[in-house]
Design an enzyme around this catalytic site. Structure first.
Site, PDB file in Angstrom:
ATOM      1  N   PRO A   2      -8.116   2.693 -13.138  1.00 35.82           N
ATOM      2  CA  PRO A   2      -8.397   4.097 -13.278  1.00 35.82           C
ATOM      3  C   PRO A   2      -7.325   5.041 -12.801  1.00 35.82           C
ATOM      4  O   PRO A   2      -6.782   4.891 -11.703  1.00 35.82           O
ATOM      5  CB  PRO A   2      -9.582   4.256 -12.347  1.00 35.82           C
ATOM      6  CG  PRO A   2      -9.309   3.281 -11.256  1.00 35.82           C
ATOM      7  CD  PRO A   2      -8.366   2.273 -11.773  1.00 35.82           C
ATOM      8  N   GLU A   3      -7.069   6.024 -13.596  1.00 37.75           N
ATOM      9  CA  GLU A   3      -6.420   7.249 -13.123  1.00 37.75           C
ATOM     10  C   GLU A   3      -7.456   8.343 -13.362  1.00 37.75           C
ATOM     11  O   GLU A   3      -8.592   8.032 -13.727  1.00 37.75           O
ATOM     12  CB  GLU A   3      -5.108   7.506 -13.886  1.00 37.75           C
ATOM     13  CG  GLU A   3      -4.096   6.393 -13.659  1.00 37.75           C
ATOM     14  CD  GLU A   3      -2.770   6.563 -14.411  1.00 37.75           C
ATOM     15  OE1 GLU A   3      -2.293   7.700 -14.494  1.00 37.75           O
ATOM     16  OE2 GLU A   3      -2.253   5.567 -14.911  1.00 37.75           O
ATOM     17  N   ARG A 117      -9.674  -7.612  -8.868  1.00 44.42           N
ATOM     18  CA  ARG A 117      -8.632  -7.809  -7.847  1.00 44.42           C
ATOM     19  C   ARG A 117      -9.062  -7.456  -6.424  1.00 44.42           C
ATOM     20  O   ARG A 117      -8.252  -7.570  -5.496  1.00 44.42           O
ATOM     21  CB  ARG A 117      -7.371  -7.053  -8.264  1.00 44.42           C
ATOM     22  CG  ARG A 117      -6.756  -7.684  -9.514  1.00 44.42           C
ATOM     23  CD  ARG A 117      -5.511  -6.961  -9.967  1.00 44.42           C
ATOM     24  NE  ARG A 117      -4.410  -7.121  -9.044  1.00 44.42           N
ATOM     25  CZ  ARG A 117      -3.217  -6.552  -9.220  1.00 44.42           C
ATOM     26  NH1 ARG A 117      -2.997  -5.785 -10.275  1.00 44.42           N
ATOM     27  NH2 ARG A 117      -2.265  -6.734  -8.351  1.00 44.42           N
ATOM     28  N   ARG A 156       9.898  19.847  -1.039  1.00 45.40           N
ATOM     29  CA  ARG A 156      10.162  18.426  -0.917  1.00 45.40           C
ATOM     30  C   ARG A 156      11.507  18.141  -1.535  1.00 45.40           C
ATOM     31  O   ARG A 156      12.024  18.930  -2.313  1.00 45.40           O
ATOM     32  CB  ARG A 156       9.101  17.582  -1.657  1.00 45.40           C
ATOM     33  CG  ARG A 156       7.701  17.928  -1.295  1.00 45.40           C
ATOM     34  CD  ARG A 156       7.415  17.596   0.157  1.00 45.40           C
ATOM     35  NE  ARG A 156       6.000  17.353   0.353  1.00 45.40           N
ATOM     36  CZ  ARG A 156       5.532  16.153   0.629  1.00 45.40           C
ATOM     37  NH1 ARG A 156       6.337  15.128   0.745  1.00 45.40           N
ATOM     38  NH2 ARG A 156       4.255  15.991   0.802  1.00 45.40           N
TER      39      ARG A 156
END
Length: 277
Positions: A2-3, A117, A156
DNA sequence: ACGAGCGCCTGTCGGC
DNA sequence: TGCCGACAGGCGCTCG
């Protein structure tokens, strides 16, 4: 799976159900089965199971890639990580391989968390903020203006791709949608965030929103053994298209590794140095 | 502050 | 055929 678009697709599917499957809303939990202890992040498994018994599901929401199941008093939070999936199934359905946790309802249905997983996690908490603290803004939220986004990039100095995937910076992007958004914006994945111009930042935010919206409309991407009926894999411009011609200019798509993740881009449409289209 | 490397897990695929 | 490494939609940790 999933995203953000896949989690949102799961949320929408569960909340209302469909012809065959009842809505998750207002289901009441009668018992809980835990097949893999580490799936429960907190509290300890015994308490987790005890507190869930008798709870009713009030609402389903999403924050980044987290799925929030609001109960009467507490909130059950899931993160699906790489292979997690949530499905409503008839109570009589036999337990399947990789089922890790299930909530049994008084309706004859159960909500099953299946996770090959074993990276997925569940939390039960009275204060969701404790789990979600530190997570960045929601990319589709209009509170995130182009000016704010540009400022976030400026303070950043990081490679743009790992920065976009950093959930503390922005919530919800993963490997697929980051590659797709950078291609759509014409920005090289290794560009330093503070070298992006204001127009590039605006283009990038628009591209992020565009690919996420398209992903949601397509009901997410379905690849490998996980198939949920999503269609976005048929619309990839660069992801997993190494060596295939760029759909914009014909140049072979390149694959490099950035932040230990496969990264796909067009060397012409996303030049190292600069701005363009 | 940033980036690299590794651990957590299971499964699939391609090369030898 | 069988084995072995690379790779997979994520993220937390340590180290330099």
């Amino acid at each position: 799976m999933p995203e953000l678009p896949e989690v949102e697709t799961i949320r929408r599917g569960l909340i209302s159900g469909n012809g065959e499957i009842p809505p998750l809303l207002h289901q009441r939990i009668t018992s809980v089965d835990l097949f893999w202890r580490k799936t429960v992040a907190s509290p300890d498994p015994l308490q987790f199971i005890q507190e869930l018994k008798g709870c009713e599901i009030i609402d389903l929401s999403r924050r980044g890639k987290f799925l929030l199941i609001n109960l009467d008093r507490e909130t059950l939070i899931f993160h699906l990580r790489m292979s997690g999936d949530l499905r409503m199934q008839p109570a009589g359905e036999p337990t399947q391989q990789h089922d890790r946790l299930q909530l049994n309802f008084n309706s004859g249905w159960k909500l099953v968390f299946n996770d090959t997983r074993k990276f997925g996690r569940a939390w039960l908490t009275e204060d969701p903020q404790k789990v979600l603290s530190g997570i960045g803004p929601e990319p589709l939220d209009s509170d995130l203006t182009p000016d704010k986004f540009y400022a976030m990039l400026q303070v950043r100095s990081r490679q743009i791709k790992p920065l976009l995937m950093d959930q503390r910076f922005l919530a919800g992007l993963g490997n697929i949608y980051t590659d797709e958004a950078l291609f759509s914006a014409g920005i090289h994945p290794l560009r330093r965030s503070d070298t992006l111009t204001q127009p590039e930042a605006e283009r990038l935010l628009a591209a992020i929103r565009e690919v996420l919206q398209k992903g949601i409309l397509a009901k997410g991407a379905s690849i490998d053994w996980v198939y949920r009926g999503g269609d976005f894999q048929n619309h990839f411009q660069v992801y997993k298209r190494t060596g295939s011609p760029c759909l914009r200019c014909g140049t072979p798509i390149q694959r490099i590794v950035v932040g230990q993740r496969s990264t796909h881009f067009c060397p012409v449409c996303q030049p190292q140095g600069g701005s363009h289209v």
